[in-house]
Design a protein around this motif. Structure first.
Motif, PDB file in Angstrom:
ATOM      1  N   ALA A  30      89.187  28.630  46.857  1.00  0.00           N
ATOM      2  CA  ALA A  30      89.216  27.771  48.632  1.00  0.00           C
ATOM      3  C   ALA A  30      88.435  26.505  48.128  1.00  0.00           C
ATOM      4  CB  ALA A  30      87.674  28.609  48.470  1.00  0.00           C
ATOM      5  N   VAL A  31      89.159  25.329  48.404  1.00  0.00           N
ATOM      6  CA  VAL A  31      88.768  23.589  48.373  1.00  0.00           C
ATOM      7  C   VAL A  31      89.212  23.216  50.041  1.00  0.00           C
ATOM      8  CG1 VAL A  31      89.365  23.833  45.839  1.00  0.00           C
ATOM      9  CG2 VAL A  31      91.372  22.957  48.279  1.00  0.00           C
ATOM     10  N   PRO A  32      88.565  22.273  50.471  1.00  0.00           N
ATOM     11  CA  PRO A  32      88.667  21.456  51.230  1.00  0.00           C
ATOM     12  C   PRO A  32      89.850  21.362  51.913  1.00  0.00           C
ATOM     13  CG  PRO A  32      86.041  20.592  50.206  1.00  0.00           C
ATOM     14  CD  PRO A  32      86.954  21.418  49.409  1.00  0.00           C
ATOM     15  N   GLY A  33      91.025  22.048  52.861  1.00  0.00           N
ATOM     16  CA  GLY A  33      91.750  20.711  53.536  1.00  0.00           C
ATOM     17  C   GLY A  33      92.954  22.413  53.102  1.00  0.00           C
ATOM     18  N   ARG A  34      92.639  23.127  52.449  1.00  0.00           N
ATOM     19  CA  ARG A  34      93.378  24.440  51.699  1.00  0.00           C
ATOM     20  C   ARG A  34      94.053  25.117  53.149  1.00  0.00           C
ATOM     21  NH1 ARG A  34      92.950  25.597  45.480  1.00  0.00           N
ATOM     22  NH2 ARG A  34      94.177  24.127  45.891  1.00  0.00           N
ATOM     23  N   VAL A  35      95.159  25.917  52.962  1.00  0.00           N
ATOM     24  CA  VAL A  35      95.552  26.573  53.736  1.00  0.00           C
ATOM     25  C   VAL A  35      96.775  28.122  53.236  1.00  0.00           C
ATOM     26  CG1 VAL A  35      96.547  26.700  56.350  1.00  0.00           C
ATOM     27  CG2 VAL A  35      95.120  24.965  55.476  1.00  0.00           C
ATOM     28  N   LEU A  36      96.190  29.274  53.207  1.00  0.00           N
ATOM     29  CA  LEU A  36      97.063  29.887  52.422  1.00  0.00           C
ATOM     30  C   LEU A  36      98.274  30.166  53.909  1.00  0.00           C
ATOM     31  CD1 LEU A  36      97.628  32.200  50.373  1.00  0.00           C
ATOM     32  CD2 LEU A  36      96.067  33.862  51.811  1.00  0.00           C
ATOM     33  N   LEU A  37      99.377  30.174  53.688  1.00  0.00           N
ATOM     34  CA  LEU A  37     100.544  30.893  54.670  1.00  0.00           C
ATOM     35  C   LEU A  37     101.247  31.013  54.825  1.00  0.00           C
ATOM     36  CD1 LEU A  37     101.805  26.811  54.424  1.00  0.00           C
ATOM     37  CD2 LEU A  37     100.378  26.932  56.059  1.00  0.00           C
ATOM     38  N   GLY A  38     101.144  32.123  53.467  1.00  0.00           N
ATOM     39  CA  GLY A  38     101.902  33.318  53.644  1.00  0.00           C
ATOM     40  C   GLY A  38     102.293  34.236  51.822  1.00  0.00           C
ATOM     41  N   GLU A  39     102.372  34.929  51.571  1.00  0.00           N
ATOM     42  CA  GLU A  39     102.365  35.601  50.189  1.00  0.00           C
ATOM     43  C   GLU A  39     103.303  36.630  50.562  1.00  0.00           C
ATOM     44  OE1 GLU A  39      99.725  39.417  50.686  1.00  0.00           O
ATOM     45  OE2 GLU A  39      98.576  37.562  51.485  1.00  0.00           O
ATOM     46  N   GLY A  40     103.785  37.286  48.625  1.00  0.00           N
ATOM     47  CA  GLY A  40     104.667  38.170  49.091  1.00  0.00           C
ATOM     48  C   GLY A  40     105.268  38.340  48.126  1.00  0.00           C
ATOM     49  N   ILE A  41     106.573  39.901  47.528  1.00  0.00           N
ATOM     50  CA  ILE A  41     106.036  40.243  46.057  1.00  0.00           C
ATOM     51  C   ILE A  41     107.970  39.068  46.201  1.00  0.00           C
ATOM     52  CG2 ILE A  41     106.796  41.655  44.780  1.00  0.00           C
ATOM     53  CD1 ILE A  41     104.150  44.074  46.487  1.00  0.00           C
ATOM     54  N   PHE A  56     101.658  33.596  46.378  1.00  0.00           N
ATOM     55  CA  PHE A  56     100.155  33.253  47.623  1.00  0.00           C
ATOM     56  C   PHE A  56     101.065  32.191  47.680  1.00  0.00           C
ATOM     57  CE2 PHE A  56      98.178  37.282  45.511  1.00  0.00           C
ATOM     58  CZ  PHE A  56      97.689  37.208  46.492  1.00  0.00           C
ATOM     59  N   LEU A  57     101.981  31.342  48.712  1.00  0.00           N
ATOM     60  CA  LEU A  57     102.602  30.239  49.223  1.00  0.00           C
ATOM     61  C   LEU A  57     100.634  29.336  50.354  1.00  0.00           C
ATOM     62  CD1 LEU A  57     103.451  28.128  49.472  1.00  0.00           C
ATOM     63  CD2 LEU A  57     105.390  28.648  51.052  1.00  0.00           C
ATOM     64  N   PHE A  58     100.154  28.269  49.473  1.00  0.00           N
ATOM     65  CA  PHE A  58      98.854  27.905  50.089  1.00  0.00           C
ATOM     66  C   PHE A  58      99.677  26.535  50.306  1.00  0.00           C
ATOM     67  CE2 PHE A  58      96.965  29.920  47.477  1.00  0.00           C
ATOM     68  CZ  PHE A  58      96.082  31.050  48.114  1.00  0.00           C
ATOM     69  N   ASN A  59      99.327  25.459  51.373  1.00  0.00           N
ATOM     70  CA  ASN A  59     100.000  23.917  52.223  1.00  0.00           C
ATOM     71  C   ASN A  59     100.371  23.056  50.239  1.00  0.00           C
ATOM     72  OD1 ASN A  59      96.592  23.869  51.554  1.00  0.00           O
ATOM     73  ND2 ASN A  59      97.085  21.604  53.329  1.00  0.00           N
ATOM     74  N   ASP A  60      99.080  23.719  49.165  1.00  0.00           N
ATOM     75  CA  ASP A  60      99.460  21.847  47.938  1.00  0.00           C
ATOM     76  C   ASP A  60      99.615  22.928  46.584  1.00  0.00           C
ATOM     77  OD1 ASP A  60      97.273  23.984  47.708  1.00  0.00           O
ATOM     78  OD2 ASP A  60      96.365  21.814  47.246  1.00  0.00           O
ATOM     79  N   ILE A  61      98.935  24.473  46.555  1.00  0.00           N
ATOM     80  CA  ILE A  61      99.976  25.109  45.848  1.00  0.00           C
ATOM     81  C   ILE A  61     100.488  26.112  46.119  1.00  0.00           C
ATOM     82  CG2 ILE A  61      97.134  24.442  44.618  1.00  0.00           C
ATOM     83  CD1 ILE A  61      96.346  26.819  45.293  1.00  0.00           C
ATOM     84  N   LEU A  62     100.911  27.157  44.526  1.00  0.00           N
ATOM     85  CA  LEU A  62     101.593  28.223  44.594  1.00  0.00           C
ATOM     86  C   LEU A  62     101.029  29.369  43.951  1.00  0.00           C
ATOM     87  CD1 LEU A  62     104.071  30.283  45.497  1.00  0.00           C
ATOM     88  CD2 LEU A  62     105.585  29.224  43.418  1.00  0.00           C
ATOM     89  N   VAL A  63     100.064  30.729  44.175  1.00  0.00           N
ATOM     90  CA  VAL A  63      99.734  30.809  43.193  1.00  0.00           C
ATOM     91  C   VAL A  63     100.544  32.292  42.677  1.00  0.00           C
ATOM     92  CG1 VAL A  63      97.419  32.081  42.771  1.00  0.00           C
ATOM     93  CG2 VAL A  63      97.450  29.876  43.740  1.00  0.00           C
ATOM     94  N   TYR A  64     100.457  32.732  41.669  1.00  0.00           N
ATOM     95  CA  TYR A  64     101.310  34.194  41.373  1.00  0.00           C
ATOM     96  C   TYR A  64     100.958  34.806  40.114  1.00  0.00           C
ATOM     97  CZ  TYR A  64     103.537  32.172  37.436  1.00  0.00           C
ATOM     98  OH  TYR A  64     104.347  32.058  36.421  1.00  0.00           O
ATOM     99  N   GLY A  65     101.284  36.260  40.171  1.00  0.00           N
ATOM    100  CA  GLY A  65     100.065  36.660  39.600  1.00  0.00           C
ATOM    101  C   GLY A  65     100.343  38.314  38.827  1.00  0.00           C
ATOM    102  N   HIS A 125     109.897  27.019  53.503  1.00  0.00           N
ATOM    103  CA  HIS A 125     108.406  26.880  53.529  1.00  0.00           C
ATOM    104  C   HIS A 125     108.122  26.314  52.311  1.00  0.00           C
ATOM    105  CE1 HIS A 125     107.813  29.345  57.439  1.00  0.00           C
ATOM    106  NE2 HIS A 125     108.337  30.856  56.088  1.00  0.00           N
ATOM    107  N   LEU A 126     108.647  26.623  51.026  1.00  0.00           N
ATOM    108  CA  LEU A 126     108.335  26.059  49.974  1.00  0.00           C
ATOM    109  C   LEU A 126     108.838  25.027  50.094  1.00  0.00           C
ATOM    110  CD1 LEU A 126     108.865  28.175  47.528  1.00  0.00           C
ATOM    111  CD2 LEU A 126     106.848  27.077  46.627  1.00  0.00           C
ATOM    112  N   GLU A 127     109.743  23.939  50.240  1.00  0.00           N
ATOM    113  CA  GLU A 127     110.773  22.157  50.934  1.00  0.00           C
ATOM    114  C   GLU A 127     109.646  21.569  51.349  1.00  0.00           C
ATOM    115  OE1 GLU A 127     114.737  23.311  49.083  1.00  0.00           O
ATOM    116  OE2 GLU A 127     114.048  23.503  50.608  1.00  0.00           O
ATOM    117  N   GLU A 128     109.007  22.416  52.922  1.00  0.00           N
ATOM    118  CA  GLU A 128     108.564  21.930  53.550  1.00  0.00           C
ATOM    119  C   GLU A 128     107.573  21.675  53.461  1.00  0.00           C
ATOM    120  OE1 GLU A 128     106.676  22.855  58.082  1.00  0.00           O
ATOM    121  OE2 GLU A 128     108.337  23.871  57.074  1.00  0.00           O
TER     122      GLU A 128
END
Length: 273
Positions: A30-41, A56-65, A125-128
């Motif tokens: 959680a940081v200011p301005g960050r938005v969670l846009l979607g998730e998937g396997i 997990f796709l955010f507007n500034d990072i991609l997180v996976y685990g 979505h990633l390219e956008e």
């Protein structure tokens, strides 16, 4: 969509839920301005075999685990800044379909989606997000990327010498420069690649020679540039920055003998009288 969700309670709740799933092993998201846009396997091509991973796709990072319990517990969290990401669509293989590569400066890897439509949506979505972020930061797309590791099962022999056969006793290794599967004899060298790690990394013999040649070429270019700078300044001689005794002696007879140096009472003009 991003502007609509930013600073909303629902967005904060979604990000908090992702943080909770990773638990203490994950980093705060959680940081200011960050938005969670979607998730998937997605299926990630790993060294040993393809494995499902949560993304997990955010507007500034991609997180996976790694998935321990879906929707409840994840671990091995990885965070990728989107400004460092470049995508490349790949052809299908017998084992995996709907593939594409996620390329970054530190790590590149292949993933696949459950369907062609899902792959198109992920890439779109990633390219956008990447395009919007680069525009906001005033940056150009990344051009240097880490080589993806070729899966262990892609070859039974060393991809450099093509002689050594891998077995239970003869281990596979990966060159960090080209990603090839190589034997120990063909990858005894280490080379410092700051873009990938602060420590020297294992590289194959061929890449080691190439890296040495590049380093030598860069040193020669730097040396020529330094020489051109020196030649452009008449009478310039590199020095350590220390004053020489000779120059001090030459100046001594120009200053008043009774001048007390480093005394505030002595006006600056006295040094030029």
């Amino acid at each position: 969509m991003v502007d609509h969700l930013v600073n909303t309670e629902i967005n904060s709740q979604r990000i908090a839920a992702v943080e909770n799933c990773f638990g203490a092993s994950g980093q705060p998201l959680a940081v200011p301005g960050r938005v969670l846009l979607g998730e998937g396997i997605l299926t990630k091509e790993c060294r040993k075999k393809p494995k499902p991973r949560i993304f997990f796709l955010f507007n500034d990072i991609l997180v996976y685990g790694s998935i321990v319990i879906n929707k409840r517990k994840y671990n091995s969290q990885h965070i990728i800044p989107l400004e460092d990401v470049t995508l490349e669509t790949l052809p299908d293989t017998v084992q995996m379909k709907n593939r594409w590569m996620i390329k970054t400066s530190k790590k590149s890897f292949v993933v696949s989606a459950a369907s062609l439509t899902e792959r198109k949506e992920w890439i779109s979505h990633l390219e956008e997000c990447i395009r919007h972020l680069l525009t906001k930061m005033g940056r150009q797309p990344a051009t240097e990327h880490a080589a993806p590791w070729i899966p262990d099962k892609a070859t039974d022999i060393c991809m450099r010498c093509t002689q050594t056969k891998f077995s239970t006793l003869t281990r596979r290794h990966h060159c960090r420069k080209c990603g090839f599967v190589v034997c120990a004899e063909c990858s005894r060298q280490r080379f410092l690649m700051p873009r990938l790690s602060p420590k020297p990394l294992r590289v194959c013999n061929l890449c080691y020679r190439q890296l040495l040649a590049e380093k030598k070429k860069e040193a020669e270019v730097d040396h020529r540039q330094l020489e051109s700078i020196h030649s452009a300044v008449p009478g310039y001689e590199p020095s350590s920055g220390d004053d020489s005794d000779k120059s001090d002696d030459d100046k001594a007879d120009q200053w008043p003998a009774d001048t007390e140096f480093y005394t505030s009472a002595v006006p600056w003009s006295s040094f030029h009288s």
